[in-house]
Design an enzyme around this catalytic site. Structure first.
Site, PDB file in Angstrom:
ATOM      1  N   ALA A 136     -39.672  33.215  34.141  1.00  0.00           N
ATOM      2  CA  ALA A 136     -38.811  32.353  34.955  1.00  0.00           C
ATOM      3  C   ALA A 136     -39.644  31.580  35.975  1.00  0.00           C
ATOM      4  CB  ALA A 136     -37.743  33.185  35.661  1.00  0.00           C
ATOM      5  N   TYR A 137     -40.606  32.240  36.569  1.00  0.00           N
ATOM      6  CA  TYR A 137     -41.505  31.596  37.531  1.00  0.00           C
ATOM      7  C   TYR A 137     -42.271  30.452  36.861  1.00  0.00           C
ATOM      8  CZ  TYR A 137     -45.496  31.168  40.778  1.00  0.00           C
ATOM      9  OH  TYR A 137     -46.467  30.712  41.632  1.00  0.00           O
TER      10      TYR A 137
END
Length: 264
Positions: free
Chosen positions: A168-169
Site C-alpha cells: 500500500a505504501y
C-alpha cells in the site's frame, strides 16, 4: 518572489536566500534536517507537523542562530488543516516561494498484498497521497498569486519497483510520482516547478522504529546500497534544497533518486 528564469545575480548568499519555504513533516527526520538546512541557506522557513512541541524546539534553535522560522500545527489526514497551514504562511509572509511536502507515514502492517488491511490502505491513501494532492493545490494557488515557485514532494525508492513488504505504501508513493509529473506540466505556465525525490534507506526515526519491529532492516538496506550505507537525513534535504533553488530553474517533472545507487 521566485524567478524561474536563470539568474546572473552574483550577490553573496545562501542557496535559498530571500525565499519563503513551507516544510511538512518538519518535526523529525528528513523534514527536521531540511528545516535546519534551508534556514542556514537563507530561507524563511515555516515548519508544519502534528508534534508542535518538537517544532518549537527547532524554531527556537533556528532563531537563536539568526534565522527566520515559525511553526504551524498540521495533520496530514485533515485536508482543512493542510489548507490552514498554507493560509498561515500567507499571513506570516504574504507569499510562498517553495514547499517541501515531506510528511508521511509508513505502512503499519508489513506483509504481502493479500494480508494488507483496509485500515492500512485507507491511511496510506489519506496521508501519503491525498494529503500531497491537497497541499500541492493550496501551495500552487498561493504561488500563482505571487509570481511562481517550486514544490518538492518526498516519494520513496519503494515507488519505483515491486514492493511486497509494503504494497500500500509503494502504491501511494507511485501515485504521488504521477501527480508530481502531472502538476509540473499543468503549472509550468504559471512559473511553478514541481519535482519529487525517491530516497532509499535513510537513518530517520521512522527507520529506527521499523528496525525495532523488524530487526535487520537497517543492515539489509545498507547491504543493498552500492555506496554501502544508508543516507543521513541531511543528504536528502540537500537534494530538496537544490530543487527548490533557482539553480534548478530548468528542472521540473523530475523524480530524482537519492538512494546511493540502490535503484540503479
Amino acid at each position: 518572489m521566485t524567478d524561474n528564469t536563470p539568474s546572473t545575480d552574483n550577490t553573496p548568499g545562501g542557496l535559498l536566500t530571500g525565499k519563503v519555504v513551507l516544510i511538512t513533516g518538519a518535526s523529525r527526520g528528513i523534514g527536521a534536517a531540511a528545516a535546519r538546512l534551508f534556514a542556514s541557506e537563507g530561507a524563511a522557513v515555516v515548519l508544519a507537523a502534528r508534534n508542535t512541541t518538537a517544532l518549537d524546539i527547532i524554531v527556537t534553535e533556528i532563531r537563536a542562530g539568526g534565522g527566520v522560522a515559525d511553526a504551524v500545527a498540521l495533520d496530514l489526514a485533515d485536508r482543512a488543516s493542510i489548507r490552514a497551514a498554507v493560509d498561515r504562511v500567507e499571513q506570516l509572509h504574504g507569499r510562498l516561494d517553495g514547499a517541501f511536502n515531506n510528511g508521511g507515514v509508513v505502512q503499519r502492517q508489513v506483509g504481502p498484498l493479500d494480508t494488507t488491511s483496509d485500515e492500512d490502505i485507507e491511511e496510506q491513501f489519506a496521508v501519503n497521497f491525498l494529503a500531497h494532492w491537497t497541499a500541492m493545490n493550496a501551495e500552487a494557488a498561493l504561488m500563482r498569486r505571487t509570481g511562481g515557485g517550486a514544490i518538492v514532494n518526498t516519494s520513496s525508492i519503494g515507488s519505483r519497483r515491486a514492493n511486497p513488504a509494503l504494497p500500500a505504501y509503494g502504491a501511494m508513493k507511485r501515485a504521488l510520482n504521477s501527480i508530481t509529473e502531472t502538476a509540473a506540466v499543468t503549472w509550468a505556465s504559471d512559473g511553478i516547478r514541481v519535482n519529487g525525490l525517491t530516497p532509499g534507506g535513510t537513518l530517520t526515526e521512522m527507520m529506527q522504529e521499523w528496525e525495532a519491529t523488524s530487526p535487520g532492516v537497517i543492515e539489509a538496506s545498507s547491504a543493498a546500497t552500492p555506496l554501502g550505507r544508508m543516507a543521513e537525513p541531511r543528504e536528502v534535504a540537500e537534494a530538496a534544497a537544490w530543487l527548490l533553488s533557482d539553480r534548478a530553474s530548468m528542472v521540473t517533472g523530475a523524480i530524482v533518486p537519492v538512494d546511493g545507487g540502490a535503484g540503479a
